[in-house]
Design an enzyme around this catalytic site. Structure first.
Site, PDB file in Angstrom:
ATOM      1  N   VAL A 143       5.298   8.143  11.754  1.00 11.33           N
ATOM      2  CA  VAL A 143       4.348   8.690  12.736  1.00 11.33           C
ATOM      3  C   VAL A 143       3.350   9.597  12.025  1.00 11.33           C
ATOM      4  O   VAL A 143       3.740  10.538  11.339  1.00 11.33           O
ATOM      5  CB  VAL A 143       5.071   9.504  13.837  1.00 11.33           C
ATOM      6  CG1 VAL A 143       4.069  10.057  14.845  1.00 11.33           C
ATOM      7  CG2 VAL A 143       6.122   8.663  14.545  1.00 11.33           C
ATOM      8  N   LYS A 153       4.838   5.013  18.027  1.00  9.53           N
ATOM      9  CA  LYS A 153       4.866   6.373  17.478  1.00  9.53           C
ATOM     10  C   LYS A 153       5.200   7.383  18.564  1.00  9.53           C
ATOM     11  O   LYS A 153       5.957   8.340  18.335  1.00  9.53           O
ATOM     12  CB  LYS A 153       3.527   6.681  16.814  1.00  9.53           C
ATOM     13  CG  LYS A 153       3.284   5.812  15.571  1.00  9.53           C
ATOM     14  CD  LYS A 153       1.840   5.864  15.103  1.00  9.53           C
ATOM     15  CE  LYS A 153       1.618   5.018  13.855  1.00  9.53           C
ATOM     16  NZ  LYS A 153       0.199   4.865  13.504  1.00  9.53           N
ATOM     17  N   LYS A 197       7.710   2.196  11.987  1.00  6.60           N
ATOM     18  CA  LYS A 197       7.752   2.655  13.394  1.00  6.60           C
ATOM     19  C   LYS A 197       8.139   1.552  14.357  1.00  6.60           C
ATOM     20  O   LYS A 197       8.816   1.800  15.358  1.00  6.60           O
ATOM     21  CB  LYS A 197       6.413   3.266  13.804  1.00  6.60           C
ATOM     22  CG  LYS A 197       5.224   2.336  13.694  1.00  6.60           C
ATOM     23  CD  LYS A 197       4.279   2.818  12.653  1.00  6.60           C
ATOM     24  CE  LYS A 197       3.451   1.701  12.096  1.00  6.60           C
ATOM     25  NZ  LYS A 197       2.777   2.038  10.881  1.00  6.60           N
ATOM     26  N   THR A 200       0.825  -1.208   0.000  1.00  8.78           N
ATOM     27  CA  THR A 200       0.000   0.000   0.000  1.00  8.78           C
ATOM     28  C   THR A 200       0.862   1.261   0.000  1.00  8.78           C
ATOM     29  O   THR A 200       0.688   2.162  -0.830  1.00  8.78           O
ATOM     30  CB  THR A 200      -0.913  -0.006   1.245  1.00  8.78           C
ATOM     31  OG1 THR A 200      -1.671  -1.200   1.218  1.00  8.78           O
ATOM     32  CG2 THR A 200      -1.832   1.191   1.265  1.00  8.78           C
TER      33      THR A 200
HETATM   34  N1  HSE Z   1      -2.313   0.983  11.616  1.00 12.34           N
HETATM   35  C1  HSE Z   1      -2.092   2.385  11.762  1.00 12.34           C
HETATM   36  C2  HSE Z   1      -3.402   3.074  12.146  1.00 12.34           C
HETATM   37  C3  HSE Z   1      -1.603   3.058  10.512  1.00 12.34           C
HETATM   38  O1  HSE Z   1      -4.434   2.439  12.247  1.00 12.34           O
HETATM   39  O2  HSE Z   1      -3.341   4.270  12.366  1.00 12.34           O
HETATM   40  C4  HSE Z   1      -0.165   2.831  10.245  1.00 12.34           C
HETATM   41  O3  HSE Z   1       0.631   3.411  11.239  1.00 12.34           O
END
Ligand code: HSE
Length: 447
Positions: A142, A215, A115, A23
């Site tokens: 982040v 993050k 991250k 993606t």
């Molecule tokens: N899985 C993360 C989210 C996005 O749901 O924000 C990628 O950091």
């Protein structure tokens, strides 16, 4: 020729290689190709997508690549002298680290959105970059498309940071928003997030708060010039929050968000991730759905807030390409390390301990499922009183004599240590509660 204080001939073309065509990889390629002219005008040299490596070279990602760009040949990419910048978008802590280390050892600057890797092996990656004399960019790790790391490292660099508070996981924010708006329970909202393609097939890392913790660790490390060990951060997910809690929060004029909160103390840093009750009128309370936001308080600037899409191909691709452009500017000028990856010069960082969670002092929302009969509330209030916890309000949410009903209590500011001791007593008393008490910490300062 002289430009920016650097003397020498400038590279006219900067080559980029991407490892991982999922993606984010496809979003990155799309932005690089679509905005090539704009990027060249901003960087001063052409930034060319030379190679993409992925195990799958047949699936259509909706990006029209120039012929010969996509292959499975990682060694070929790492050994290609025309590739100046390697973008790692494999993710995870397995092969990704080796790819970054090998690319840096080959003299290439690197960009990653990883991250989990940076929060757990960041020091090793930064040290390797220092040894190899290359740059590392990780804006996309982040907040997806929200340029929070560059804001902390550059735009707000003149500040001592007071606090950071962020909605850093779009999946959790989407789930909580659906629960709040539609009264869905957690499991149903999660299923909808998965059906909509927001949550991963295995959403554990998101809903357990670990993605948010990774993050926050990266942000806190940059904000205060310290390595932050994610394992030392208190991390709690959203699985125990119910639609009832969101209704009760609304009645109190509040809402519940999964927040990553970090604050600078005298001798330590507070850094924690958990469902957090915040006043419904605060800016973060209004961040709904898949959106992310970070509220930063700096000693000079005061309040700053960033808001944007924290995931998705194009938003994350936007952040990755911003790093590629930043590094391309350095490659172009034959410079490196102009802005240290760690935000502080490596030899000017200092380890700052994470404050133990038990030392937290805040207000608490406690939801107790109690038998509706005389004396039960007095029993719970008595245990809280023994621990020095003072109640600000108590509300029984229904009347069902002899049956189980929710009672919601808001405390005045209390110590986490005392609250946990009280909960051990209350949860262990079957005559008081029918199930463990739900605890949601309240954030009053700078949410
Ligand atoms: N899985 C993360 C989210 C996005 O749901 O924000 C990628 O950091």
């Amino acid at each position: 020729m002289t430009e920016g204080g650097v003397t020498g001939s400038m590279k006219r073309e900067i080559g980029v290689g991407i490892v991982g065509f999922g993606t984010v990889g496809s979003g990155t390629a799309a932005v690089l190709l679509r905005n090539a002219d704009l990027i060249e005008r901003r960087v001063g040299s052409a930034v060319r997508l030379k190679r993409i490596v992925d195990l799958d070279v047949t699936s259509d990602r909706g990006v029209a690549l120039p012929g010969g760009v996509l292959s499975t040949d990682l060694r070929g990419l790492l050994g290609d002298a025309s590739v100046d910048i390697v973008v790692e978008l494999v993710g995870g802590c397995g092969a990704a680290k080796g790819i970054l280390l090998d690319a840096m050892a080959a003299g290439k600057s690197v960009v990653t959105a990883n991250k989990a890797l940076l929060a757990t092996h960041g020091e090793e990656v930064f040290a390797a970059a220092g040894r190899a004399g290359v740059d590392v960019g990780f804006e996309a790790s982040v907040g997806g498309g929200m340029p929070i790391l560059r804001a902390l490292t550059e735009g707000l660099a003149a500040n001592h940071y007071v606090s950071l508070a962020g909605i850093l996981n779009g999946t959790c924010n989407y789930i909580l928003t659906r629960m709040e708006r539609e009264g869905l329970e957690f499991g149903d909202a999660l299923a909808q997030a998965q059906a909509a393609g927001y949550a991963e097939a295995d959403p554990g890392c998101d809903i357990e708060g670990l993605d948010c913790a990774h993050k926050l660790a990266i942000m806190a490390g940059l904000a205060w010039g310290t390595p932050v060990d994610v394992k030392e951060m208190y991390t709690e997910g959203i699985q125990r929050v119910t639609a009832l809690d969101l209704r009760c929060a609304a009645e109190l004029g509040m809402t519940v968000k999964l927040l990553g909160v970090a604050k600078r103390g005298e001798t330590s840093i507070e850094a924690r991730v958990h469902p957090t009750m915040i006043d419904a009128g605060t800016p973060l309370a209004r961040v709904d759905g898949i959106y992310n936001a970070v509220h930063v308080v700096g000693d000079a600037v005061g309040d700053v807030m960033l808001y944007g899409q924290g995931a998705g191909a194009r938003p994350t691709g936007s952040a990755v390409v911003s790093d590629v452009m930043d590094l391309a500017r350095n490659v172009r000028l034959g410079a490196r390390g102009r802005v240290p990856a760690t935000s502080f010069q490596m030899d000017r960082r200092a380890a700052i301990p994470i404050r133990p969670m038990e030392d937290l002092v805040t207000r608490y929302y406690l939801r107790c499922m109690v038998r509706d009969r005389p004396g039960v509330l007095a029993g719970i209030a008595g245990v809280l009183g023994e621990q020095g916890i003072s109640l600000a309000s108590v509300r029984q949410q229904a009347r069902r004599e002899g049956r189980t009903v929710p009672v919601v209590m808001m405390t005045h500011r209390a110590a986490e240590r005392a609250v946990q001791a009280a909960l051990r007593s209350i949860n262990g008393a079957a005559e008081l509660v029918a199930e463990p008490v739900t605890v949601i910490r309240v954030e009053d300062e700078n949410p």
